[in-house]
Design a protein around this motif. Structure first.
Motif, short mmCIF file in Angstrom:
data_model
loop_
_atom_site.label_atom_id
_atom_site.label_comp_id
_atom_site.label_asym_id
_atom_site.label_seq_id
_atom_site.Cartn_x
_atom_site.Cartn_y
_atom_site.Cartn_z
N ARG A 526 -111.16 40.49 94.33
CA ARG A 526 -110.52 39.43 93.54
C ARG A 526 -109.68 38.53 94.43
NH1 ARG A 526 -108.12 43.98 89.63
NH2 ARG A 526 -109.99 44.43 88.44
N PRO A 622 -94.17 35.03 74.80
CA PRO A 622 -93.53 33.76 75.11
C PRO A 622 -93.98 32.66 74.16
CG PRO A 622 -95.28 34.18 76.66
CD PRO A 622 -95.23 35.36 75.77
N TYR A 669 -108.43 36.06 90.02
CA TYR A 669 -109.78 35.63 89.63
C TYR A 669 -110.81 36.45 90.41
CZ TYR A 669 -107.30 31.90 87.36
OH TYR A 669 -106.44 31.23 86.54
N THR A 687 -115.36 31.63 89.20
CA THR A 687 -115.84 31.11 87.92
C THR A 687 -114.65 31.03 86.99
OG1 THR A 687 -117.90 32.27 88.36
CG2 THR A 687 -117.56 31.48 86.10
N ALA A 691 -108.05 28.37 80.22
CA ALA A 691 -107.34 28.96 79.08
C ALA A 691 -106.71 27.82 78.29
CB ALA A 691 -106.26 29.92 79.58
N GLY A 714 -105.77 25.77 84.32
CA GLY A 714 -105.69 24.31 84.20
C GLY A 714 -105.58 23.65 85.56
N ASP A 916 -113.39 45.57 84.35
CA ASP A 916 -112.61 44.49 84.95
C ASP A 916 -112.21 43.62 83.77
OD1 ASP A 916 -111.50 43.46 87.17
OD2 ASP A 916 -113.12 42.08 87.62
N PHE A 918 -110.35 41.03 82.17
CA PHE A 918 -109.46 39.94 82.58
C PHE A 918 -109.13 39.03 81.42
CE2 PHE A 918 -112.65 36.64 82.94
CZ PHE A 918 -113.74 37.17 83.58
N MET A 919 -107.86 39.00 81.25
CA MET A 919 -107.34 38.16 80.18
C MET A 919 -105.87 37.91 80.44
SD MET A 919 -106.57 40.72 77.12
CE MET A 919 -105.14 39.82 76.64
N PRO A 921 -102.00 37.98 79.08
CA PRO A 921 -101.31 38.76 78.06
C PRO A 921 -101.10 37.94 76.80
CG PRO A 921 -99.94 38.44 80.01
CD PRO A 921 -101.26 37.83 80.30
N PRO A 923 -99.07 36.83 73.45
CA PRO A 923 -97.67 36.87 73.03
C PRO A 923 -97.47 38.02 72.05
CG PRO A 923 -98.53 34.64 72.87
CD PRO A 923 -99.68 35.52 73.16
N PRO A 994 -101.12 42.03 86.17
CA PRO A 994 -101.60 41.28 85.01
C PRO A 994 -102.61 42.07 84.19
CG PRO A 994 -102.41 40.30 87.06
CD PRO A 994 -101.43 41.36 87.44
C1 LIG Z 1 -108.47 41.30 87.05
C2 LIG Z 1 -108.58 39.92 86.48
C3 LIG Z 1 -109.64 39.13 86.81
C4 LIG Z 1 -109.75 37.85 86.27
N1 LIG Z 1 -110.82 37.08 86.58
C5 LIG Z 1 -110.98 35.87 86.01
C6 LIG Z 1 -112.11 35.07 86.29
O1 LIG Z 1 -112.97 35.42 87.08
N2 LIG Z 1 -112.20 33.89 85.65
C7 LIG Z 1 -111.26 33.45 84.76
O2 LIG Z 1 -111.41 32.38 84.23
N3 LIG Z 1 -110.17 34.19 84.50
C8 LIG Z 1 -110.01 35.38 85.10
N4 LIG Z 1 -108.89 36.12 84.82
C9 LIG Z 1 -107.83 35.58 83.95
C10 LIG Z 1 -106.85 34.77 84.80
O3 LIG Z 1 -106.21 35.59 85.72
C11 LIG Z 1 -105.78 34.10 83.98
O4 LIG Z 1 -105.14 35.03 83.17
C12 LIG Z 1 -106.29 32.99 83.12
O5 LIG Z 1 -106.91 32.05 83.93
C13 LIG Z 1 -105.14 32.32 82.36
O6 LIG Z 1 -104.13 31.96 83.25
P1 LIG Z 1 -103.39 30.58 83.08
O7 LIG Z 1 -102.42 30.46 84.19
O8 LIG Z 1 -104.37 29.52 82.97
O9 LIG Z 1 -102.69 30.75 81.68
P2 LIG Z 1 -101.14 30.90 81.41
O10 LIG Z 1 -100.44 29.67 81.78
O11 LIG Z 1 -100.68 32.12 82.08
O12 LIG Z 1 -101.07 31.06 79.84
C14 LIG Z 1 -102.20 31.17 79.01
C15 LIG Z 1 -101.83 31.88 77.69
O13 LIG Z 1 -101.24 33.16 77.91
C16 LIG Z 1 -99.97 33.28 77.31
N5 LIG Z 1 -99.15 34.01 78.28
C17 LIG Z 1 -98.96 33.72 79.56
N6 LIG Z 1 -98.16 34.62 80.15
C18 LIG Z 1 -97.82 35.51 79.23
C19 LIG Z 1 -97.01 36.67 79.21
N7 LIG Z 1 -96.38 37.11 80.30
N8 LIG Z 1 -96.90 37.35 78.06
C20 LIG Z 1 -97.52 36.94 76.97
N9 LIG Z 1 -98.29 35.86 76.94
C21 LIG Z 1 -98.45 35.13 78.02
C22 LIG Z 1 -99.54 31.89 77.08
O14 LIG Z 1 -98.69 31.77 75.99
C23 LIG Z 1 -100.83 31.18 76.85
O15 LIG Z 1 -101.24 31.30 75.52
C24 LIG Z 1 -108.77 37.39 85.38
C25 LIG Z 1 -107.68 38.19 85.08
C26 LIG Z 1 -107.57 39.44 85.62
C27 LIG Z 1 -106.39 40.27 85.26
#
Ligand SMILES: Cc1cc2nc3c(=O)[nH]c(=O)nc-3n(C[C@H](O)[C@H](O)[C@H](O)COP(=O)(O)OP(=O)(O)OC[C@H]3O[C@@H](n4cnc5c(N)ncnc54)[C@H](O)[C@@H]3O)c2cc1C
Length: 1656
Positions: A526, A622, A669, A687, A691, A714, A916, A918-919, A921, A923, A994
């Motif tokens: 990752r 949050p 990722y 990929t 979100a 984003g 794996d 991935f999401m 968290p 709220p 995460p």
């Molecule tokens: C092991 C792993 C592998 C992954 N691989 C991929 C991949 O290959 N491709 C992919 O697209 N994504 C992948 N993800 C998901 C990625 O890491 C992000 O979580 C995802 O892209 C969203 O992040 P963001 O910064 O865009 O969203 P954020 O800005 O973090 O927020 C998105 C949403 O999450 C909520 N949120 C954010 N933080 C918290 C918190 N601490 N508690 C509660 N709610 C919260 C927000 O309110 C919002 O609704 C993976 C995740 C993991 C753990």
């Protein structure tokens, strides 16, 4: 052949041009340094050592140590030396080693050793080739001899067996190490040790692990020979799972470094030859080797389902003791001596060895074999590779070296993984039985628990290793996880591509530049990325705060931003940069809005913004929005002067900005590409699914929908029309690579793989198939993809996948959830064919393909394909996939869902099922009811069907369904069940992970009730902490005993799945497995020897002391009567029942240690005994927990009362203390009852045996021989003596103090426990630690490390408490005694309580009172006061009480105090409530004695008493079976009878009348009845019948598996004794005409059925 160049080509290759030479003054500098010339001429020192070793090793039997190019530090042939030994006279040693587990099991190993003839270890007898095998064999024999000699074959409770001594010559004259060891092995051991270069004989870690292995298939070399699955132990000592799995795991760690020495020597050569490209190649190779090393940790698994990898933590004890050094002088046997670690330390130039582990490592290095020492020295002292890399300035070299450092000693590398693994195993081992471990984990001055202390020490040594590269590190390695520290490289985005036909590009392939980073990765790895905030978000904040003109303004940084700046400098290889406003806004956390962030703004604005208040009132955290949104809204409703003051721009340092905005955390990722041909990959593909979320209505406006993008996704994949990607930026994107241990391709290419993906979950699978197809051959295993997406437009990588389908290398099955235009895989046509079908989710697809899926899931042993299955996507996808797979197995090959579940769990345990998930968290809602600590404690899930809860950072989660999937094994979660495990989460770096955070949101139950507000009462607050800690102890003791207990009972669901049965022999031999008996013997011995040390030891004393003090102090200088908790415990532990129980378990010990003893005829008796006693143990522990839970609830009740404006604090504390003391007293009495019950269990039950006559005869014969025959015949009929309740159960404060002081004195005087005098960790050595561990059984050793640690802390706390309160104690301990009534009277004035808080356990009885005292409901405090008063009053001798009751208190309609005499005729409502409260809190039966008011009507009193005793249905405080209440009934009956001055005949008559029908029925069979006036005999007889019936009931239940209630109860047993109030008939058949409710009320409250008074 290695490339050789001429000296001139190497050293004079970069000769300056004539022009440059012309400018030089000193031409001498152009000639090479002499040591360089010499080195190039002679070759690299490490290589030379290796070549020399290879040359003479085979000739000399590798006596200088194994070292070769191909095999590294491992033997080229693991069987060569043992074969040579087998061909020499030394064969007798190896033969005995082969028989070792059997001989040890039979207790015959010393005899067998002593019987060996003397064979010398000289060259003429033992050839060089056999030397290593001889050292290993003799070392093991000497150690096991010493071990058995110390324990005399017994490792548990004994009854003074005589020590066995052989009549043979000993090796005492040879050296200290061999004193007391028969010369027949001592002399040759001495001789071979010296030949191998050991000044004194000692067993090393690699003797036991690495060199004590057999290779199953020497030709199976990929990626190294010594893999866990390719090895077996040559000479196990005990033959236990722990030993085997642990040793093999250690051997694999070493073996995985097989090619490491060659890579290191090659690096040195390239440095010497200044060959940068060569060095790069070798460094990458070394990095790959190191990255493989943690794989060995999988082989040691604490999951009972994991087959031969399963390591039961509790089995550490014996093995740990065995590995104790032979003397004080020996180097300790420790993994610190493993050559790979020592050579890597040298390679990376470790300078600091100050930590305990550092010092020991250095010490042990001096005892390594000569070749290895020479090699390490050659690496350490010549050609420092890190220095060369630094000087080269080559970013690739620097990147790869950084990768090596991380892979070896980083938080996610070998050392970090090792640290986490050890933490888990040690936690379990410390809780079950292990007493010590390396690194002084039980150091007395440490506040941390043993495994936490070890964790800290590992951290110290990790930091020492990192120090040359990272300088001084001021945080723990686990605190780096999930932070910027994981992103150690710079990159930039190269491109964003469409991967499907969705014009919104909600999923994109983002390609990032890896050029010159030195990053390498594997499929499944990752990428961690530090996201940058969008320009739009930055603009919002800047506009609101007026920062637009100050974007480049430098900022005064706080600590965490300073650390970030330093990190940025390190990554850029520059000084720490000066961060500006823009940096903070770009790299800080702006969204989503966390509670912390909102509170900060709220504080800064001095609570003046309504928008902020509105946000703070949100029902979930949050909040979906950003800081920019918040500020934009708040600026409009805040007064300008407040705003300007809060965000002050005038000072120019903007320190508040750094305080307000924390550093952002990285996103993870999955890497989506792999190219095996590239040495260093130039790009990485991701990929990215964007979100998207709706902005919360506070900012968007009610009814408006504003879609926003997540920060990370984003940034990487912005909305195509947002214009974000058009803005040029030179910001570095920080990235790092991490390897999930549990998401990797199988080593064998032939293994079939199935991939289950939802949406962008396809990401890692692209790297998988690119890697798999690059090495495809005819023998390659199948690749099957199950993909679920919304529509045809969102089918990612379609073209690529169609290509694979056409090539026939992949099967692709698709499910579209919102599209009817389906695609069907056609194997024959090799195509995806269009077909109309209803939309469906991935689970439906899986069920459709049930046959393929089920075959893949099933292991090869189950007849399946043993495929590897990977699930990737959001939690919803994961749920759907798992449901589909369960159904597929159920439909295809299992009879029930349970079997399907077991098949699935097996695949998880075999590490063939990997996730794996991935999401982001979700709220969490914050408006759900809170969960009290007691409720958490009750959900330990230790009984089948129970739920398993944990609490983490204020939230409670139900982990039941996740347990089988936990990558760290099931037991580590189970061992934390029912408690707050935030600290463990922090230590294991789960808090910032995460993945973990995402998963947790799925299992969320609700927030944990916070510690109550005691309105500043320090006393109540510390009482709360103490009680909470004690509750924790009860829960931890219960769950840790569960590991062994259910293994022994064979009722653990997970064990059933694996079919582990500790009792029967694996090879189908009909006889009992001695290993199982041994486990039981050890387990039960520990329990008895340490007398539940954690529960009834110093921790309990501390509670009693502090509560008694509080109570005594509350009387303002007048002494109070207190329950004699400590006295009851002490008496229970020394009572005849306890002795009888010990005697019985010692019989099992005899069976274990001497199979020839007469006990061998009691095989089934032992099984029966084990089953019943273990069940008793668990029930007892459950009861303890339940009691502690009630105590815990009382705190909430008190706090509620205080909140309601109740009585003054002092009284609250005193009332609570009184109540808690009652609970403790009841706990102590449970111990008494436990021993009484245990004492009635017998090993000898001839009727159960296969050959009863023989068993009987042997029993009689033995007893006739030892003279106990006649005694036995009595015992056989009647069992042990009945327990009688003592009368002196009330004491004064002085007595408590005396007991505490005596305990403190005795513990401090004892040398070994509780280690108040333990060695100073700064000067102690591993040897001394191991020696302590290996000492013959002592109290310390029978106490597990956790309990010992807790007890030490309690002793220290008591000692400090006594010191701190010396004056008050002196005052309190001299005053004349005070009765409890007087004490109550003291509280009277101030205990009027206004509002009625409802205590958790008293609500049901709250309003059922009618005739006295008015309608006011009693408050919790009143109830507690009353309960405490009743309990304590009742605890006094009855005759005494009769004199002290004031006559004038009778008949009062409403007492001003709940402590007034409540036994009067006009008992008021509150009293009745209080009484029912005490009942519902479990006071019935144990704590409460019958109240005294004369004249007593015995019949009515007995009826009342009986009703009290039969509260099992309502109160969990009663012992589990109804029979268990019987001893209490008898005790109470005795008291009453005494007070009623009944004559003996009446007493007997009454007793016989009042016992239940089953008892009376059972009496029919008793021929030899006592005399009609022999009341004592009658009570004894009834007790025994009751116990026997109960035992039979519980055994029957056990056999039926009926008891499946996690709280131990189950439904009421219809056969159980009915001392049921409903059946009690008063003299006038009272109650016959009463309405049902009234009847029930009276029965419930123990009121007379005629007059409704308590005692009429
Ligand atoms: C092991 C792993 C592998 C992954 N691989 C991929 C991949 O290959 N491709 C992919 O697209 N994504 C992948 N993800 C998901 C990625 O890491 C992000 O979580 C995802 O892209 C969203 O992040 P963001 O910064 O865009 O969203 P954020 O800005 O973090 O927020 C998105 C949403 O999450 C909520 N949120 C954010 N933080 C918290 C918190 N601490 N508690 C509660 N709610 C919260 C927000 O309110 C919002 O609704 C993976 C995740 C993991 C753990």
């Amino acid at each position: 052949m290695r490339e050789r160049k001429s000296i001139n080509e190497i050293l004079y290759a970069t000769m300056p041009t004539p022009k440059e030479i012309r400018g030089l003054k000193n031409i001498d500098s152009l000639t090479a340094a002499e040591h360089d010339l010499l080195a190039v001429a002679l070759g690299a020192p490490a290589r030379q050592v290796m070549l020399r070793a290879e040359e003479i090793g085979p000739r000399t039997g590798w006596k200088d140590g194994y070292l070769s190019v191909e095999h590294g530090f491992c033997p080229p042939d693991y069987s060569e030396s043992p074969a040579a030994l087998a061909n020499s006279p030394g064969r007798i040693w190896s033969d005995l080693c082969e028989r070792m587990p059997g001989c040890v099991a039979r207790g015959k190993i010393r005899e067998s050793i002593a019987a060996l003839p003397l064979i010398e270890g000289t060259e003429d007898v033992i050839p060089d080739q056999a030397l290593w095998a001889a050292v290993v064999a003799l070392g093991m024999l000497c150690s096991i001899y010493r071990y058995e000699d110390k324990n005399d074959g017994h490792e548990g409770v004994t009854t003074g067996t005589t020590r066995w001594k052989p009549n043979v010559e000993m090796g005492d004259d040879l050296c200290e190490e061999l004193i007391g060891i028969p010369r027949c092995i001592a002399l040759p051991y001495w001789q071979v040790s010296r030949r191998i270069g050991r000044a004194i004989p000692h067993l090393t870690f690699f003797d036991q692990a690495s060199l004590n292995m057999k290779i199953k298939d020497p030709n199976s070399k990929y990626p190294y020979v010594g893999r866990f699955d390719n090895m077996e132990m040559r000479w196990p000592v005990f033959g236990e799972r722990t030993e085997m799995a642990f040793q093999k795991g250690c051997a694999e760690t070493s073996a995985s470094f097989q090619h490491g020495p060659d890579a290191i020597a090659a690096c040195q050569e390239h440095v010497m030859n200044r060959n940068v490209e060569g060095l790069l190649r070798e460094l990458i190779r070394l990095k790959e080797i190191l990255e493989r090393m943690p794989n060995a940790f999988h082989s040691i698994n604490t999951n009972p389902n994991s087959g031969e990898n399963y390591v039961p933590g509790h089995q550490w004890i014996r093995w740990g003791k065995f590995s104790a050094p032979l003397s004080r002088r020996c180097p300790a046997s420790s993994g610190l001596q493993f050559p790979p670690f020592l050579v890597m330390d040298a390679f990376l130039g470790r300078r600091k060895y100050d930590s305990f582990l550092g010092r020991e490592g250095l010490h042990l290095r001096a005892w390594l074999p000569s070749n290895l020492r020479a090699f390490i020295a050659a690496v350490e002292y010549h050609y420092s590779i890190p220095e060369f890399v630094k000087q080269s300035g080559d970013p690739r070299l620097m990147g790869v070296l950084d990768g090596i450092i991380e892979a070896y000693t980083g938080e996610r590398g070998f050392m970090g993984t090792h640290r986490y693994k050890v933490f888990g195993i040690l936690e379990i081992a410390s809780k079950t039985g292990r007493t010590e471990t390396n690194g002084l984990s039980g150091a007395p001055d440490s506040n941390a628990r043993p495994w936490e202390e070890t964790h800290r020490q590992f951290s110290e040594s990790m930091k020492e290793r990192l120090e040359p590269f990272r300088g001084t590190i001021d945080i723990e390695p686990n605190e780096m996880r999930g932070t910027f520290a994981e992103c150690r490289y710079r990159s930039r985005i190269l491109s964003r591509s469409f991967v499907d036909s969705d014009p919104n590009r909600s999923v994109a392939m983002v390609t990032m530049d890896l050029h010159n980073t030195g990053i390498t990765f594997q499929p499944g790895d990752r990428l961690a990325i530090m996201p940058l905030n969008s320009w739009a978000e930055i603009a919002k904040v800047a506009a609101a705060l007026g920062l637009a003109e100050y974007l480049d303004h430098p900022i005064t940084l706080n600590k965490s931003w300073q650390r970030f700046a330093r990190h940025l400098g390190e990554v850029r290889h520059t000084e720490a940069p000066q961060l500006t406003v823009k940096d903070i806004l770009r790299r800080g956390h702006l969204a989503p809005i966390t509670k912390d962030l909102a509170l900060k703004v709220h504080d800064m604005l001095r609570a003046s913004s309504t928008t902020v208040l509105q946000v703070l009132a949100t029902p979930e955290w949050p909040v979906r929005g950003s800081l920019g949104d918040l500020l934009q809204a708040a600026v409009a409703d805040t007064a300008p002067h407040i705003w300007d003051k809060a965000f002050d721009l005038s000072t120019g340092d903007f320190a508040w900005l750094a305080e307000l905005i924390p550093v952002e955390v990285p996103r993870t990722y999955s890497i989506s590409n792999y190219n095996a041909d590239e040495l260093l990959p130039s790009t990485v593909d991701l990929t990215i699914s964007r979100a998207e979320y709706n902005l919360c209505s506070t900012f968007a406006g009610e009814g408006n929908k504003v879609v926003c993008a997540g920060v990370g996704s984003g940034f990487l994949n912005p909305f195509p029309n947002s214009g974000e990607e058009l803005i040029e930026t030179d910001d570095d994107v920080l990235i790092g690579v991490s390897r999930p241990l549990n998401f990797q391709l199988p080593i064998e290419r032939a293994a079939p793989c199935a991939y289950f993906a939802g949406g962008s979950g396809i990401a890692p699978f692209r790297s998988f198939w690119q890697a798999r197809f690059a090495s495809r051959s005819s023998s390659s295993g199948r690749d099957v993809l199950f993909l679920g997406v919304q529509s045809r437009e969102k089918f990612c990588y379609e073209e690529e996948l169609r290509g694979y389908v056409e090539a026939g290398v992949m099967e692709v099955h698709l499910a579209f959830s919102r599209d009817e235009r389906g695609l069907v895989y056609d194997r024959r046509m090799r195509d995806l064919v269009e077909k109309e079908m209803p939309p469906r989710y991935i689970d439906a697809l899986i069920v459709e393909q049930a046959g393929v899926v089920a075959e893949l899931v099933m292991s090869k042993k189950q007849g399946g394909l043993g495929g590897y299955l990977y699930v990737c996507g959001s939690v919803a996808v994961f749920d759907s996939v798992m449901n589909g797979i369960r159904k597929a197995i159920y439909n295809h090959c299992s009879s029930s869902m349970e079997v399907a579940e077991q098949i699935l769990n097996k695949a998880f345990a075999e590490r063939r099922f990997m996730l794996d998930v991935f999401m982001t968290p979700k709220p969490l809602p914050c408006n759900v009811p809170t969960i009290p600590l007691s409720q958490l404690a009750r959900n330990t899930g230790h009984r089948p069907g129970g739920r398993m809860w944990i609490a983490v950072h204020g939230n409670v989660y139900d982990m039941t369904d996740f347990v089988p999937m936990h990558p760290g094994g099931t037991i580590i979660i189970q061992s934390n069940a029912g408690v707050d495990c935030s600290k463990t989460f922090d230590n294991l770096a789960h808090t910032n992970n995460p993945e973990v955070a995402s998963l947790l949101t799925k299992y969320y139950v609700g927030p944990l009730t916070p510690k109550p507000d005691f309105h500043g009462s320090q006393e109540l607050s510390s009482m709360y902490d103490l009680w909470a800690a004690y509750l924790r102890t009860t829960v931890e003791t219960l769950v840790s005993h569960r590991f062994e207990a259910f293994e022994l009972l064979g009722t653990s669901t997970s064990l059933e799945a694996n079919g582990v049965d500790v009792w029967s022999r694996s090879e189908g031999t009909p006889s009992l497995n001695i290993g199982g008996v041994r486990i039981f013997y050890d387990y039960q011995s520990r329990l008895l020897q340490s007398g539940f040390t954690a529960l009834f030891g110093p921790k309990l004393q501390e509670l009693v002391l502090k509560l008694s003090f509080c109570l005594a102090d509350a009387t303002a200088g007048v002494d109070a009567r207190l329950p004699d908790v400590l006295g009851v415990v002490a008496r229970a532990q020394m009572c005849p029942d306890a002795v009888a129980a010990q005697h019985e378990i010692s019989l099992v010990g005899e069976f274990v240690c001497d199979r020839s003893s007469h006990v061998r005829f009691a095989e089934r008796g032992i099984l029966n005994y084990a089953a019943r006693s273990v069940e008793l143990d668990i029930e007892m522990l459950e009861d303890m927990r339940e009691e502690a839970c009630h105590g815990m609830d009382a705190f909430d009740a008190i706090a509620a009362d205080m909140a309601a404006g109740g009585a003054g604090q002092k009284n609250h504390a005193a009332v609570l203390a009184a109540f808690l003391l009652q609970i403790l007293e009841r706990m102590a009495k449970r111990l008494e009852i436990f021993y009484a019950k245990l004492a009635r269990l017998k090993v000898y039950q001839p009727e159960l045996e296969v050959n009863p006559a023989r068993a009987r005869w042997n029993l009689v014969r033995t007893k006739v021989r030892d003279g106990s025959f006649f005694l036995l015949t009595q015992e056989a009929v009647l069992g042990a003596e009945a327990r009688r309740r003592g009368k002196g159960d009330v004491v004064d404060f002085d007595s408590v103090l005396n007991r505490v002081q005596a305990s403190l004195r005795s513990n401090t005087n004892r040398a070994n426990i509780p280690k108040l005098t333990a060695p100073d960790p700064a000067t102690a050595t591993l040897n001394s630690v191991h020696l302590t561990r290996g000492a013959p059984d002592s109290e310390q050793l029978s106490t597990n490390a956790l309990a010992a640690h807790g007890n030490n802390a309690a002793l220290r706390a008591m000692s400090n408490f006594l010191d701190a309160n010396r004056r008050a104690i002196r005052r309190l301990s001299k005053v004349p005694p005070l009765t409890f009534e007087q004490l109550a009277a003291q509280f009277e004035g101030s205990t009027t309580v206004q509002r009625p808080p409802t205590p958790p356990s008293s609500t049901s009885d709250a309003d059922s009172v009618s005739n006295t005292g008015g309608p006011r409901a009693a408050t919790s405090l009143e109830k507690m006061l009353a309960a405490a008063a009743m309990n304590t009053t009742g605890a006094r001798p009855l005759n005494m009480r009769r004199n002290t009751v004031a006559a004038g208190t009778r008949g009062r309609s409403r007492s001003p105090s709940v402590f007034s005499n409540h036994h009067t005729a006009g008992m008021n409502a509150n009293h009745a409530h209080a009484h029912s409260m005490s009942m519902s809190m479990g006071a019935g039966g144990l704590g409460i004695r019958s109240p005294p008011t004369p004249p007593l009507d015995a019949t009515a009193a007995v009826a009342a008493l009986m009703s009290k005793l039969n509260r099992a249905g309502e109160s969990t405080m009663l012992p589990k079976g109804n029979w268990a209440a019987f001893p209490e009934f008898i005790a109470e009956f005795c008291n009453l009878a005494e007070n009623c001055s009944m004559d003996a005949v009446t007493k007997v008559r009454l007793l016989r009348e009042k016992v239940s029908k089953p008892l009376r029925t059972a009496l029919i069979n008793v021929i030899d009845r006592p005399a009609a006036n022999d009341f004592a005999k009658w009570t004894e007889l009834f007790s025994k019948i009751a116990t026997n019936i109960e035992s039979d009931n519980s055994v029957n239940k056990l056999a039926r598996g009926a008891n499946n209630n996690q709280n131990g109860g189950g439904g009421r047993d219809p056969d159980a004794m009915v001392i049921d109030a409903v059946r009690v008939k008063g003299p006038n058949s009272a109650g016959k005409h009463l309405p049902h409710e009234d009847l029930e009320y009276r029965l419930k409250n123990g009121l007379c059925l005629n007059c409704k008074q308590m005692y009429c």
